[in-house]
Enzyme design. Structure first.
Site, PDB file in Angstrom:
ATOM      1  N   THR A 169       0.828  -1.203   0.000  1.00 52.64           N
ATOM      2  CA  THR A 169       0.000   0.000   0.000  1.00 52.64           C
ATOM      3  C   THR A 169       0.869   1.263   0.000  1.00 52.64           C
ATOM      4  O   THR A 169       1.964   1.270   0.585  1.00 52.64           O
ATOM      5  CB  THR A 169      -0.948  -0.006   1.218  1.00 52.64           C
ATOM      6  OG1 THR A 169      -1.635   1.230   1.276  1.00 52.64           O
ATOM      7  CG2 THR A 169      -0.223  -0.217   2.524  1.00 52.64           C
TER       8      THR A 169
ATOM      9  N   LYS B 240       1.646  -4.171   6.398  1.00 51.67           N
ATOM     10  CA  LYS B 240       2.167  -4.175   5.023  1.00 51.67           C
ATOM     11  C   LYS B 240       3.669  -3.894   5.014  1.00 51.67           C
ATOM     12  O   LYS B 240       4.405  -4.410   4.165  1.00 51.67           O
ATOM     13  CB  LYS B 240       1.439  -3.113   4.191  1.00 51.67           C
ATOM     14  CG  LYS B 240      -0.043  -3.382   4.014  1.00 51.67           C
ATOM     15  CD  LYS B 240      -0.285  -4.520   3.040  1.00 51.67           C
ATOM     16  CE  LYS B 240      -1.746  -4.715   2.764  1.00 51.67           C
ATOM     17  NZ  LYS B 240      -2.020  -5.805   1.831  1.00 51.67           N
TER      18      LYS B 240
ATOM     19  N   TYR C 127      -2.854  -1.562  10.605  1.00 47.57           N
ATOM     20  CA  TYR C 127      -3.011  -2.266   9.324  1.00 47.57           C
ATOM     21  C   TYR C 127      -1.872  -1.903   8.372  1.00 47.57           C
ATOM     22  O   TYR C 127      -1.225  -2.777   7.783  1.00 47.57           O
ATOM     23  CB  TYR C 127      -4.364  -1.933   8.658  1.00 47.57           C
ATOM     24  CG  TYR C 127      -4.279  -2.034   7.156  1.00 47.57           C
ATOM     25  CD1 TYR C 127      -4.166  -3.278   6.548  1.00 47.57           C
ATOM     26  CD2 TYR C 127      -4.226  -0.891   6.342  1.00 47.57           C
ATOM     27  CE1 TYR C 127      -4.008  -3.379   5.163  1.00 47.57           C
ATOM     28  CE2 TYR C 127      -4.074  -0.985   4.975  1.00 47.57           C
ATOM     29  CZ  TYR C 127      -3.962  -2.222   4.387  1.00 47.57           C
ATOM     30  OH  TYR C 127      -3.794  -2.324   3.032  1.00 47.57           O
ATOM     31  N   HIS C 128      -1.631  -0.591   8.188  1.00 46.54           N
ATOM     32  CA  HIS C 128      -0.581  -0.191   7.248  1.00 46.54           C
ATOM     33  C   HIS C 128       0.777  -0.753   7.695  1.00 46.54           C
ATOM     34  O   HIS C 128       1.631  -1.079   6.869  1.00 46.54           O
ATOM     35  CB  HIS C 128      -0.526   1.337   7.120  1.00 46.54           C
ATOM     36  CG  HIS C 128      -1.678   1.933   6.344  1.00 46.54           C
ATOM     37  ND1 HIS C 128      -2.798   2.458   6.945  1.00 46.54           N
ATOM     38  CD2 HIS C 128      -1.885   2.074   5.002  1.00 46.54           C
ATOM     39  CE1 HIS C 128      -3.639   2.898   6.005  1.00 46.54           C
ATOM     40  NE2 HIS C 128      -3.114   2.686   4.832  1.00 46.54           N
TER      41      HIS C 128
ATOM     42  N   SER D 123      -1.382   3.403  10.477  1.00 44.48           N
ATOM     43  CA  SER D 123      -2.291   2.558  11.269  1.00 44.48           C
ATOM     44  C   SER D 123      -1.610   1.213  11.481  1.00 44.48           C
ATOM     45  O   SER D 123      -0.634   0.885  10.778  1.00 44.48           O
ATOM     46  CB  SER D 123      -3.622   2.336  10.534  1.00 44.48           C
ATOM     47  OG  SER D 123      -3.429   1.434   9.447  1.00 44.48           O
TER      48      SER D 123
HETATM   49  P1  NAD Z   1     -11.202  -7.211   0.529  1.00 46.44           P
HETATM   50  O1  NAD Z   1     -11.285  -7.282   2.014  1.00 46.44           O
HETATM   51  O2  NAD Z   1     -12.407  -6.846  -0.249  1.00 46.44           O
HETATM   52  O3  NAD Z   1     -10.670  -8.619  -0.044  1.00 46.44           O
HETATM   53  C1  NAD Z   1      -9.686  -9.374   0.610  1.00 46.44           C
HETATM   54  C2  NAD Z   1     -10.040 -10.844   0.402  1.00 46.44           C
HETATM   55  O4  NAD Z   1      -9.034 -11.662   1.031  1.00 46.44           O
HETATM   56  C3  NAD Z   1     -11.373 -11.222   1.044  1.00 46.44           C
HETATM   57  O5  NAD Z   1     -12.176 -11.904   0.113  1.00 46.44           O
HETATM   58  C4  NAD Z   1     -10.992 -12.104   2.237  1.00 46.44           C
HETATM   59  O6  NAD Z   1     -11.968 -13.085   2.513  1.00 46.44           O
HETATM   60  C5  NAD Z   1      -9.664 -12.693   1.771  1.00 46.44           C
HETATM   61  N1  NAD Z   1      -8.743 -13.066   2.874  1.00 46.44           N
HETATM   62  C6  NAD Z   1      -8.322 -12.294   3.905  1.00 46.44           C
HETATM   63  N2  NAD Z   1      -7.497 -12.997   4.707  1.00 46.44           N
HETATM   64  C7  NAD Z   1      -7.376 -14.237   4.155  1.00 46.44           C
HETATM   65  C8  NAD Z   1      -6.650 -15.409   4.514  1.00 46.44           C
HETATM   66  N3  NAD Z   1      -5.903 -15.476   5.632  1.00 46.44           N
HETATM   67  N4  NAD Z   1      -6.742 -16.501   3.694  1.00 46.44           N
HETATM   68  C9  NAD Z   1      -7.519 -16.467   2.571  1.00 46.44           C
HETATM   69  N5  NAD Z   1      -8.235 -15.385   2.197  1.00 46.44           N
HETATM   70  C10 NAD Z   1      -8.158 -14.287   2.987  1.00 46.44           C
HETATM   71  O7  NAD Z   1      -9.989  -6.230   0.196  1.00 46.44           O
HETATM   72  P2  NAD Z   1      -9.618  -5.507  -1.180  1.00 46.44           P
HETATM   73  O8  NAD Z   1     -10.109  -4.133  -1.129  1.00 46.44           O
HETATM   74  O9  NAD Z   1      -9.968  -6.383  -2.307  1.00 46.44           O
HETATM   75  O10 NAD Z   1      -8.035  -5.443  -1.055  1.00 46.44           O
HETATM   76  C11 NAD Z   1      -7.230  -6.497  -1.558  1.00 46.44           C
HETATM   77  C12 NAD Z   1      -5.768  -6.235  -1.220  1.00 46.44           C
HETATM   78  O11 NAD Z   1      -5.357  -5.002  -1.813  1.00 46.44           O
HETATM   79  C13 NAD Z   1      -5.476  -6.122   0.269  1.00 46.44           C
HETATM   80  O12 NAD Z   1      -4.252  -6.760   0.550  1.00 46.44           O
HETATM   81  C14 NAD Z   1      -5.374  -4.636   0.496  1.00 46.44           C
HETATM   82  O13 NAD Z   1      -4.517  -4.362   1.576  1.00 46.44           O
HETATM   83  C15 NAD Z   1      -4.806  -4.141  -0.823  1.00 46.44           C
HETATM   84  N6  NAD Z   1      -5.196  -2.756  -1.114  1.00 46.44           N
HETATM   85  C16 NAD Z   1      -6.520  -2.401  -1.224  1.00 46.44           C
HETATM   86  C17 NAD Z   1      -6.865  -1.071  -1.499  1.00 46.44           C
HETATM   87  C18 NAD Z   1      -8.301  -0.604  -1.601  1.00 46.44           C
HETATM   88  O14 NAD Z   1      -8.514   0.613  -1.722  1.00 46.44           O
HETATM   89  N7  NAD Z   1      -9.274  -1.490  -1.581  1.00 46.44           N
HETATM   90  C19 NAD Z   1      -5.834  -0.135  -1.676  1.00 46.44           C
HETATM   91  C20 NAD Z   1      -4.512  -0.523  -1.555  1.00 46.44           C
HETATM   92  C21 NAD Z   1      -4.193  -1.839  -1.279  1.00 46.44           C
HETATM   93  N1  USQ Z   2     -11.397   9.930   4.783  1.00 42.82           N
HETATM   94  C1  USQ Z   2     -12.291  10.953   4.950  1.00 42.82           C
HETATM   95  N2  USQ Z   2     -13.619  10.644   5.060  1.00 42.82           N
HETATM   96  C2  USQ Z   2     -14.080   9.363   4.981  1.00 42.82           C
HETATM   97  C3  USQ Z   2     -13.151   8.316   4.794  1.00 42.82           C
HETATM   98  C4  USQ Z   2     -11.812   8.635   4.715  1.00 42.82           C
HETATM   99  O1  USQ Z   2     -11.916  12.132   5.014  1.00 42.82           O
HETATM  100  O2  USQ Z   2     -15.294   9.162   5.089  1.00 42.82           O
HETATM  101  C5  USQ Z   2      -9.949  10.237   4.651  1.00 42.82           C
HETATM  102  C6  USQ Z   2      -9.056   9.568   5.680  1.00 42.82           C
HETATM  103  O3  USQ Z   2      -8.976  10.321   6.855  1.00 42.82           O
HETATM  104  C7  USQ Z   2      -7.745   9.467   4.914  1.00 42.82           C
HETATM  105  C8  USQ Z   2      -8.171   9.324   3.463  1.00 42.82           C
HETATM  106  O4  USQ Z   2      -9.542   9.739   3.409  1.00 42.82           O
HETATM  107  O5  USQ Z   2      -7.030  10.662   5.025  1.00 42.82           O
HETATM  108  C9  USQ Z   2      -8.089   7.892   2.943  1.00 42.82           C
HETATM  109  O6  USQ Z   2      -8.835   7.043   3.812  1.00 42.82           O
HETATM  110  P1  USQ Z   2      -9.500   5.698   3.265  1.00 42.82           P
HETATM  111  O7  USQ Z   2     -10.343   5.114   4.344  1.00 42.82           O
HETATM  112  O8  USQ Z   2     -10.115   5.936   1.952  1.00 42.82           O
HETATM  113  O9  USQ Z   2      -8.210   4.815   2.961  1.00 42.82           O
HETATM  114  P2  USQ Z   2      -7.163   4.118   3.916  1.00 42.82           P
HETATM  115  O10 USQ Z   2      -7.599   4.018   5.316  1.00 42.82           O
HETATM  116  O11 USQ Z   2      -5.822   4.738   3.655  1.00 42.82           O
HETATM  117  O12 USQ Z   2      -7.165   2.619   3.352  1.00 42.82           O
HETATM  118  C10 USQ Z   2      -7.511   2.294   2.000  1.00 42.82           C
HETATM  119  C11 USQ Z   2      -7.727   0.781   1.946  1.00 42.82           C
HETATM  120  C12 USQ Z   2      -6.405   0.084   2.296  1.00 42.82           C
HETATM  121  C13 USQ Z   2      -5.296   0.603   1.399  1.00 42.82           C
HETATM  122  C14 USQ Z   2      -5.195   2.117   1.428  1.00 42.82           C
HETATM  123  C15 USQ Z   2      -4.274   2.657   0.371  1.00 42.82           C
HETATM  124  O13 USQ Z   2      -8.760   0.383   2.845  1.00 42.82           O
HETATM  125  O14 USQ Z   2      -6.567  -1.324   2.135  1.00 42.82           O
HETATM  126  O15 USQ Z   2      -4.074   0.034   1.815  1.00 42.82           O
HETATM  127  O16 USQ Z   2      -6.495   2.688   1.124  1.00 42.82           O
HETATM  128  S1  USQ Z   2      -3.325   4.048   0.940  1.00 42.82           S
HETATM  129  O17 USQ Z   2      -4.259   5.055   1.451  1.00 42.82           O
HETATM  130  O18 USQ Z   2      -2.581   4.522  -0.185  1.00 42.82           O
HETATM  131  O19 USQ Z   2      -2.491   3.576   2.011  1.00 42.82           O
END
Ligand code: NAD
Ligand code: USQ
Length: 382
Positions: free
Chosen positions: A144, A185, A181-182, A179
């Site tokens: 991420t 990664k 979570y981050h 966070s």
């Molecule tokens: P999501 O939660 O919709 O999908 C993740 C999938 O992985 C789910 O279907 C879940 O059941 C499965 N999963 C989780 N843990 C598992 C495990 N231990 N074994 C098998 N399956 C498992 O998330 P997403 O939005 O599709 O994101 C996918 C990936 O991309 C994540 O790694 C996330 O961190 C990364 N990512 C997402 C975004 C975003 O904006 N959605 C941005 C940047 C990075």
């Molecule tokens: N934000 C708002 N209002 C909202 C939701 C979010 O102002 O209702 C703001 C947050 O404070 C933050 C920004 O929008 O500053 C992004 O927040 P987000 O919830 O859209 O994204 P984030 O928490 O960073 O996480 C999401 C995905 C995660 C991925 C990440 C990419 O859930 O899986 O890793 O985006 S990145 O942001 O580049 O790290």
């Protein structure tokens, strides 16, 4: 290519599996369906109705004649992961399968630990299984942009040339995630980099920005192929949330000042970036990092864009600046490099009013599924 899409039931993984299948790759989805269980834990739901995984895949076969394999397995179960590599011998393992919500990791101590356990343990299992059973397999891992935080210098793609006291080196770019979570990664990235160095594994870490959008060419083919669309304050992401809020006539929830700037990309570019990474594998022993986003926006800019497009559809929504539940920087410098994927042929779908209008229209059609009580944030960082 023979490609495993781990996390293929999720928001990014499902359209990626369809896209790769449509392109002629032999695709197997691995997912333990935990994201659907988390919906139950949080009392939330996807705004779009989504079918059970087996039914989605059966619909894909009926519509296109293409088969996608399915294995309901947990990446934290090493026996299952070993069997997948031994039996399938994938050329690329695309790893989306992690808990991906920053607020979810900040709920309490138990959630922070579970987030680390699931993400770090799953990735370690994949690394060991590649080493033991498929050493030539290319790991394409979703990282991420949030790993870097918001430093007061340009963000490079994974590595930075540093001169210090007269000596130079190429070192991993400093990480200041926002966070727990981050942070998972960051730990994954370190573990993968180490495995590449000692075992000669090939890996691409895709530092993806915030993904917006809903549909791809493949999901548009049939309602049974619908992608999930999160809107709640735990799993919903900024732009998608604003569009759904506009659809239900809710104030747009800008957190704090709204000058927080991040990298964003359309889901249609996510699927293409994965294909590009798979088709251009890293060398043996190479740990490669691509910054996977196409444009940068502040939260205020996104809210203003959504407000305008909503107005075009006859909806008046206010932009509310609510107390920020997170601890994050405002008015910060943000300039990240993203040339690696563009150089390999990515042609970005940029954020236009038309793109926003399509998502808003789908959101309005599904508005009655939205549970309003899930919209305002309840998880705080403090
Ligand atoms: P999501 O939660 O919709 O999908 C993740 C999938 O992985 C789910 O279907 C879940 O059941 C499965 N999963 C989780 N843990 C598992 C495990 N231990 N074994 C098998 N399956 C498992 O998330 P997403 O939005 O599709 O994101 C996918 C990936 O991309 C994540 O790694 C996330 O961190 C990364 N990512 C997402 C975004 C975003 O904006 N959605 C941005 C940047 C990075
Ligand atoms: N934000 C708002 N209002 C909202 C939701 C979010 O102002 O209702 C703001 C947050 O404070 C933050 C920004 O929008 O500053 C992004 O927040 P987000 O919830 O859209 O994204 P984030 O928490 O960073 O996480 C999401 C995905 C995660 C991925 C990440 C990419 O859930 O899986 O890793 O985006 S990145 O942001 O580049 O790290």
């Amino acid at each position: 290519m023979k490609i495993v899409v781990a996390g293929g039931d999720g928001f990014c993984g499902w359209p990626t599996a369809l896209y790769l299948s449509q392109k002629g790759h032999e695709v197997t989805i691995v997912d333990n369906l935990v994201r659907r269980e988390i919906d139950e834990e949080l009392g939330s739901n996807s705004m779009t109705p989504i079918l059970p995984l087996e039914e989605r895949v059966a619909a894909w076969k009926e519509i296109t004649g293409l088969e996608i394999g399915v294995r309901i397995e947990d990446l934290t179960d090493y026996e299952a992961v070993s069997a997948i590599f031994q039996e399938l011998q994938p050329e690329a393992f695309v790893h989306f399968a992690e808990h991906r919500s920053a607020p979810y990791s900040m709920i309490d101590r138990e959630h922070a630990i579970e987030n680390h356990r699931n993400n770090v343990e799953g990735t370690l299992n994949v690394l060991w299984a590649i080493k033991d059973f498929a050493p030539d397999c290319h790991l394409v891992k979703l990282g991420t942009m949030g790993e870097y935080g918001q430093p007061n210098i340009d963000i490079e793609e994974g590595w930075i040339e540093i001169e210090h006291k007269g000596r130079k080196d190429r070192l991993p770019f400093p990480k200041q995630p926002g966070s727990f979570y981050h942070l998972t990664k960051v730990h994954d990235s370190d573990n993968i980099m180490f495995a590449c160095r000692i075992w000669g594994i090939r890996a691409t870490d895709l530092n993806q920005g915030v993904v917006y959008g809903l549909e791809t060419e493949e999901t548009r083919k049939d309602a049974r192929l619908a992608n999930r669309f999160d809107y709640d304050a735990v799993f919903g992401t900024a732009l998608n949330r604003f569009l759904i809020q506009a659809a239900i006539g809710h104030d747009l929830t800008v957190y704090g000042g709204g000058s927080q700037t991040r990298g964003y990309l359309n889901i249609q570019d996510t699927v293409r970036c994965i294909e590009i990474a798979c088709q251009n594998p890293a060398d043996r022993g190479e740990f490669r990092v691509f910054n996977q986003f196409t444009e940068q926006f502040s939260v205020n800019e996104l809210a203003e864009k959504v407000q305008k497009v909503a107005k075009d559809q006859g909806i008046d929504v206010e932009i509310a600046h609510i107390d920020n539940p997170r601890v994050e920087k405002y008015d910060h410098y943000y300039n990240a490099v993203n040339t690696n994927l563009l150089d390999l042929g990515l042609q970005p779908h940029l954020l236009t009013d038309e793109v926003l209008a399509e998502i808003l229209t789908v959101s309005r059609a599904n508005a009655e599924r939205v549970r309003r009580e899930l919209v305002l944030p309840t998880v705080t960082w403090k």
